[in-house]
Scaffold this active site. Structure first.
Site, PDB file in Angstrom:
ATOM      1  N   ASP A  15       0.831  -1.210   0.000  1.00 22.07           N
ATOM      2  CA  ASP A  15       0.000   0.000   0.000  1.00 22.07           C
ATOM      3  C   ASP A  15       0.866   1.262   0.000  1.00 22.07           C
ATOM      4  OD1 ASP A  15      -2.411   1.371  -0.028  1.00 22.07           O
ATOM      5  OD2 ASP A  15      -2.534   1.450   2.170  1.00 22.07           O
ATOM      6  N   ASN A  63     -11.123  -2.332  -4.973  1.00 22.38           N
ATOM      7  CA  ASN A  63     -10.376  -1.422  -5.849  1.00 22.38           C
ATOM      8  C   ASN A  63     -11.060  -1.207  -7.205  1.00 22.38           C
ATOM      9  OD1 ASN A  63      -7.109  -2.566  -4.671  1.00 22.38           O
ATOM     10  ND2 ASN A  63      -8.307  -0.811  -3.977  1.00 22.38           N
TER      11      ASN A  63
HETATM   12  C1  IPE Z   1      -5.368  -2.560   0.040  1.00 22.83           C
HETATM   13  O1  IPE Z   1      -5.065  -1.218  -0.129  1.00 22.83           O
HETATM   14  C2  IPE Z   1      -5.377  -3.247  -1.294  1.00 22.83           C
HETATM   15  C3  IPE Z   1      -4.069  -3.365  -1.947  1.00 22.83           C
HETATM   16  C4  IPE Z   1      -2.925  -2.973  -1.476  1.00 22.83           C
HETATM   17  C5  IPE Z   1      -4.116  -3.999  -3.233  1.00 22.83           C
HETATM   18  P1  IPE Z   1      -6.207  -0.106  -0.252  1.00 22.83           P
HETATM   19  O2  IPE Z   1      -5.513   1.191  -0.403  1.00 22.83           O
HETATM   20  O3  IPE Z   1      -7.167  -0.478  -1.309  1.00 22.83           O
HETATM   21  O4  IPE Z   1      -6.945  -0.234   1.156  1.00 22.83           O
HETATM   22  P2  IPE Z   1      -7.688   0.845   2.048  1.00 22.83           P
HETATM   23  O5  IPE Z   1      -8.690   1.514   1.152  1.00 22.83           O
HETATM   24  O6  IPE Z   1      -6.668   1.809   2.545  1.00 22.83           O
HETATM   25  O7  IPE Z   1      -8.294   0.061   3.162  1.00 22.83           O
HETATM   26  C1  IPE Z   2      -1.732   0.212  -3.317  1.00 20.79           C
HETATM   27  O1  IPE Z   2      -1.475   1.572  -3.337  1.00 20.79           O
HETATM   28  C2  IPE Z   2      -1.974  -0.348  -4.701  1.00 20.79           C
HETATM   29  C3  IPE Z   2      -3.379  -0.669  -4.988  1.00 20.79           C
HETATM   30  C4  IPE Z   2      -4.365  -0.628  -4.146  1.00 20.79           C
HETATM   31  C5  IPE Z   2      -3.682  -1.082  -6.352  1.00 20.79           C
HETATM   32  P1  IPE Z   2      -2.641   2.643  -3.335  1.00 20.79           P
HETATM   33  O2  IPE Z   2      -3.058   2.904  -4.747  1.00 20.79           O
HETATM   34  O3  IPE Z   2      -3.740   2.224  -2.420  1.00 20.79           O
HETATM   35  O4  IPE Z   2      -1.892   3.912  -2.757  1.00 20.79           O
HETATM   36  P2  IPE Z   2      -2.434   4.910  -1.661  1.00 20.79           P
HETATM   37  O5  IPE Z   2      -2.807   4.099  -0.457  1.00 20.79           O
HETATM   38  O6  IPE Z   2      -3.615   5.610  -2.245  1.00 20.79           O
HETATM   39  O7  IPE Z   2      -1.281   5.816  -1.390  1.00 20.79           O
HETATM   40 MG    MG Z   3      -4.055   2.497  -0.437  1.00 17.19          MG
END
Ligand code: IPE
Ligand code: IPE
Ligand code: MG
Length: 238
Positions: A15, A63
């Site tokens: 993340d 997502n």
């Molecule tokens: C979790 O991250 C999913 C992945 C890393 C693929 P998210 O960014 O989607 O999760 P939340 O929204 O912070 O819980």
């Molecule tokens: C994790 O990084 C990757 C996916 C969920 C695909 P994020 O896209 O959630 O990055 P942040 O949390 O918004 O910084």
């Molecule tokens: Mg994230």
């Protein structure tokens, strides 16, 4: 590090890609691109440490609700990345596996994924299990449907149903050991629907480091922290 202090299976919630890019004044996509390279390096580092399973959360069911251009970009990046890395996977003994609702992926991404899994099925050194369109609720719902079908066709008996571990045979992760260590980068302290059943006794490690900044030193910090934990599994240790 002693063998029993080395995890056999690490799971990572990768993340922080979006924030990493935004802090640099770049588009979120740039963070996802960088995150792919970090995954490739982390995979090598994990394999070098003799750890045979790495499961990574790449895209959750939730997502799909992100803006369409970001979703499309990630799906294309996955197809491209898998195509580019597959020869290296073969050379380095990486076996690719996927968990999640793979049928939901765009045709090109799903086809590349299936092709990469087929090409790497002989990999003996490490299994890279990639969670795509994954959530624990989707996984359990999938498991229940298959259990019901097997009861109806009498492949499962009522004795089988009484066994609490039965569910493990029907999860996407069937056949893999449970994760010993789960790392989440990006500062949030939650599981976001990832491996909720499998992590029943997993050691959790949270770091503020954003995924594109994760490196070998960070991995070793997590491993050292893991080695200091006392795992009891509900028992009393002598
Ligand atoms: C979790 O991250 C999913 C992945 C890393 C693929 P998210 O960014 O989607 O999760 P939340 O929204 O912070 O819980
Ligand atoms: C994790 O990084 C990757 C996916 C969920 C695909 P994020 O896209 O959630 O990055 P942040 O949390 O918004 O910084
Ligand atoms: Mg994230």
């Amino acid at each position: 590090m002693m063998k029993e202090q080395t995890p056999q299976h690490i799971a990572i919630i990768m993340d922080g890609n979006g924030r990493w890019a935004q802090r640099k004044g770049l588009s979120r996509s740039y963070g996802h691109k960088q995150g792919t390279d970090v995954l490739e390096r982390t995979l090598s580092a994990v394999a070098d440490r003799g750890i045979p399973y790495l499961t990574v959360y790449a895209f959750s069911t939730e997502n799909w609700s992100r803006p369409e251009p970001e979703v499309s970009y990630i799906m294309q990046l996955l197809a491209k990345g898998l195509h580019e890395y597959t020869p290296r996977f073969i050379k380095e003994g990486v076996r690719l596996r996927a968990i999640g609702d793979i049928d939901q992926l765009p045709a090109e991404t799903a086809a590349q994924l299936r092709d990469s899994m087929e090409q790497t099925k002989g990999g003996q050194r490490i299994t890279l299990c990639i969670a795509l369109s994954y959530s624990s609720y989707t996984e359990v719902s999938h498991a229940i449907r298959h259990i019901v079908a097997d009861v109806q066709s009498r492949r499962l008996s009522s004795d089988d149903l009484a066994r609490p571990e039965l569910i493990n045979d029907y999860l996407y992760t069937s056949g893999m050991p449970m994760p010993d260590l789960l790392i989440r980068t990006g500062g949030e302290q939650r599981l976001s629907n990832f491996l909720l059943l499998q992590s029943a006794y997993t050691e959790l490690y949270f770091t503020d480091t954003l995924w594109p900044d994760f490196d070998e030193a960070e991995l070793d910090k997590a491993l050292a922290d893991y080695a200091s934990r006392q795992r009891r599994f509900g028992k009393v240790l002598q």
